[in-house]
Scaffold this active site. Structure first.
Site, short mmCIF file in Angstrom:
data_model
loop_
_atom_site.label_atom_id
_atom_site.label_comp_id
_atom_site.label_asym_id
_atom_site.label_seq_id
_atom_site.Cartn_x
_atom_site.Cartn_y
_atom_site.Cartn_z
N GLU A 263 0.79 -1.27 -0.20
CA GLU A 263 0.08 0.03 0.01
C GLU A 263 0.78 1.22 -0.07
O GLU A 263 0.84 2.32 0.92
CB GLU A 263 -0.93 0.06 1.22
CG GLU A 263 -2.01 -1.24 0.98
CD GLU A 263 -3.08 -1.00 2.23
OE1 GLU A 263 -2.67 -0.44 3.35
OE2 GLU A 263 -4.17 -1.63 1.92
N GLU B 167 -5.54 -8.12 -1.21
CA GLU B 167 -6.11 -8.06 -0.11
C GLU B 167 -7.47 -7.83 -0.34
O GLU B 167 -7.87 -7.04 -0.95
CB GLU B 167 -5.43 -6.98 0.78
CG GLU B 167 -4.32 -7.27 1.50
CD GLU B 167 -3.76 -6.27 2.41
OE1 GLU B 167 -4.66 -5.46 3.21
OE2 GLU B 167 -2.55 -6.02 2.54
C1 BGP Z 1 -4.52 -2.95 4.85
C2 BGP Z 1 -3.20 -3.40 5.25
C3 BGP Z 1 -3.02 -4.70 6.11
C4 BGP Z 1 -4.50 -4.94 6.89
C5 BGP Z 1 -5.70 -4.48 6.30
C6 BGP Z 1 -6.83 -4.28 7.05
O1 BGP Z 1 -4.52 -1.77 4.97
O2 BGP Z 1 -2.21 -3.53 3.94
O3 BGP Z 1 -1.85 -4.79 6.75
O4 BGP Z 1 -4.29 -4.94 8.24
O5 BGP Z 1 -5.42 -3.39 5.65
O6 BGP Z 1 -6.85 -3.30 7.92
P1 BGP Z 1 -7.13 -3.66 9.52
O7 BGP Z 1 -6.29 -4.48 10.07
O8 BGP Z 1 -6.80 -2.21 10.24
O9 BGP Z 1 -8.67 -3.90 9.68
#
Ligand code: BGP
Length: 480
Positions: free
Chosen positions: A176, A379
């Site tokens: 990201e 993701e």
């Molecule tokens: C993305 C990241 C991840 C992850 C995901 C979910 O932005 O790359 O590392 O954690 O988001 O977010 P969160 O864990 O805050 O729910």
């Protein structure tokens, strides 16, 4: 004939700092992520400069993948995974970032992990830097604000490409990469912040924007150099960018809303995508810089490197979409990456993230139309509280429904003509949430018995979604 191609890379994704635990063993150095205190649902995580033992639960323990990797990879294989996206912790390889030699124990750990994947025919997809870097590089050099850090990253990436030449073919340079410019730079840029400052800061001053964009420029150069070196070391290497996919809709057909949404898509998505895929800053960058009084140090050599080091494929995360309006009376910010308003056509998760499968189809078509290179969704998923029933089972039908909706839309996008080559839903085995620092917000197909009160033995239990996803993979996305 199935809609998904036969060699489609079905899998799942994790990141070292949220999953591995063992934050200080076998020579690992302190990373920026190790200095973030856990937050709560209401309160963001905060940064501290000194390690206070015991205060960093749960991130220092994660899901203890470090000691469970064999069991975990077997569980992934049980679902029929073709690929597993994971990140390497930079500090296991170079504990301080500027060390002369890599840490052998760190190299051995990932070799064991990758070999374990190959035992089951799983292709590792490796993120070189996922929201962390050696803390020493931020203290001694000022993080990505300093050009010197490019060399440290390139040395680190080169070490990985060389060391795992026989084991890894798919790579992502930065997780990201656009998040730093959108929300402030600590997590992804390692820019110095005050003790106690929140890592996500949407209200950036022009000075902050200048610092973020200069740090980001250094990351672009580092990424492009890594792509060049990675190709030289192994011409089979497929090296991608990774963008936080930001879908911005205009709330109404008011042309002002439409322009606002267009600008948000340009700045949040194409600013980084264009540099990494096309090798140059986009047309709208100059006006954005001028309006925020940003003057970037971009050398002629940098521009050459950016042109030469373009990526082989485009990857992104997708969770949610935003609706934007210029009508301030409607300002009721909602959503994870949102500076927008509630979209009346969508439902929201407990964490306020809009659930919008069709936004994924829109985004896939949008970026494929712009770049025309293979795409991976690396993701996607629903963060939710799971309940373990008396008999030990976990019925996460809400997660199945969320993922099913998104897979259906990926199918539509493939029918639209998009060259989609892989899908790795987030947090395939439960891990610590990046935004809140909690265990309670779970994404996994596999439950990890550990809670926010340091209770639980880290045992693993497949959820209902585990068996569902196994069927999806076995049928190449036909049996949803
Ligand atoms: C993305 C990241 C991840 C992850 C995901 C979910 O932005 O790359 O590392 O954690 O988001 O977010 P969160 O864990 O805050 O729910």
């Amino acid at each position: 004939m199935t809609v998904f191609p036969k060699n489609f890379l079905w899998g799942g994704a994790t990141a070292a700092n949220q999953y591995e635990g063992a934050w200080d063993v076998d020579g690992k150095g302190v990373s920026t992520a190790d200095l973030l205190l856990g937050g709560t649902y209401e309160k963001p995580r905060v940064f501290t400069k000194t390690v206070k033992q015991g205060e960093y639960y749960p991130s220092h323990q994660g899901s203890d993948f470090y000691h469970h990797y064999k069991e975990d990879i077997k569980l992934l294989a049980g679902m029929g995974y073709k690929t597993y996206r994971l990140s390497v912790a930079w500090t296991r390889i170079f504990p301080n970032g500027d060390d002369a030699q890599p840490n052998q124990k760190g190299l051995d750990f990932y070799r064991n992990v990758f070999e374990e994947c190959h035992k089951y025919g799983i292709e590792p997809l490796v993120t070189i830097s996922h929201y962390e870097m050696p803390y020493h590089l931020t203290e001694a050099y000022g993080g990505w604000g300093n050009r010197k850090v490019i060399d440290f990253y390139v040395k680190y990436a080169k070490t990985l490409f060389t060391e795992y030449k026989d084991l890894v073919k798919y790579w992502l340079t930065f997780n990201e990469i656009n998040i730093g410019m959108m929300f402030g730079g600590y997590m992804s840029l390692g820019l110095p912040v005050e003790d106690g400052a929140a890592p996500f800061n949407p209200k950036m001053s022009n000075d902050d924007i200048q610092a973020n964009l200069q740090g980001l420029h250094h990351q672009f150069v580092a990424s492009a150099l890594a792509v060049k070196i990675g190709h030289k070391i192994n011409s089979d290497n497929m090296i991608g960018c990774m963008i936080a996919g930001n879908v911005n809709y205009p709330l109404t057909s008011n042309p002002d809303d439409i322009l606002k949404a267009q600008l948000a898509n340009e700045i949040n998505n194409y600013y980084c995508g264009d540099v990494q895929v096309r090798g140059a800053y986009p047309h709208f960058a100059k006006r954005f810089w001028d309006e925020h009084d940003v003057k970037l140090d971009i050398t002629a050599e940098d521009s050459e490197v950016l042109k030469e080091g373009t990526v082989d494929f485009y990857s992104f995360s997708y969770y949610s979409s935003n609706a934007l309006t210029t009508d301030e009376s409607k300002a009721d910010a909602a959503g994870n990456f949102s500076t927008g308003v509630k979209n009346p056509y969508l439902k929201y998760s407990e964490w306020g993230w809009a659930m919008d499968p069709k936004g994924l189809r829109w985004y896939l078509n949008d970026v494929y139309g712009r770049y025309g290179i293979p795409i991976m969704v690396v993701e996607n998923g629903l963060g939710a509280r799971d309940e373990v029933k008396a008999d030990g089972s976990i019925d996460d039908d809400y997660r199945i429904e969320y993922l099913k909706g998104h897979i259906e839309q990926m199918k539509e996008a493939i029918k639209d003509g998009v060259d989609l080559i892989g899908y790795t839903p987030w947090g395939c085995i439960d891990l610590v949430s990046a935004g809140t620092g909690q265990m309670a917000k779970r994404y996994g197909f596999v439950y990890v018995n550990r809670d926010d009160n340091e209770e639980g033995d880290f045992s693993r239990t497949p959820k209902k979604s585990y068996y569902w996803y196994k069927k999806v993979i076995a049928s190449d996305g036909e049996d949803l």
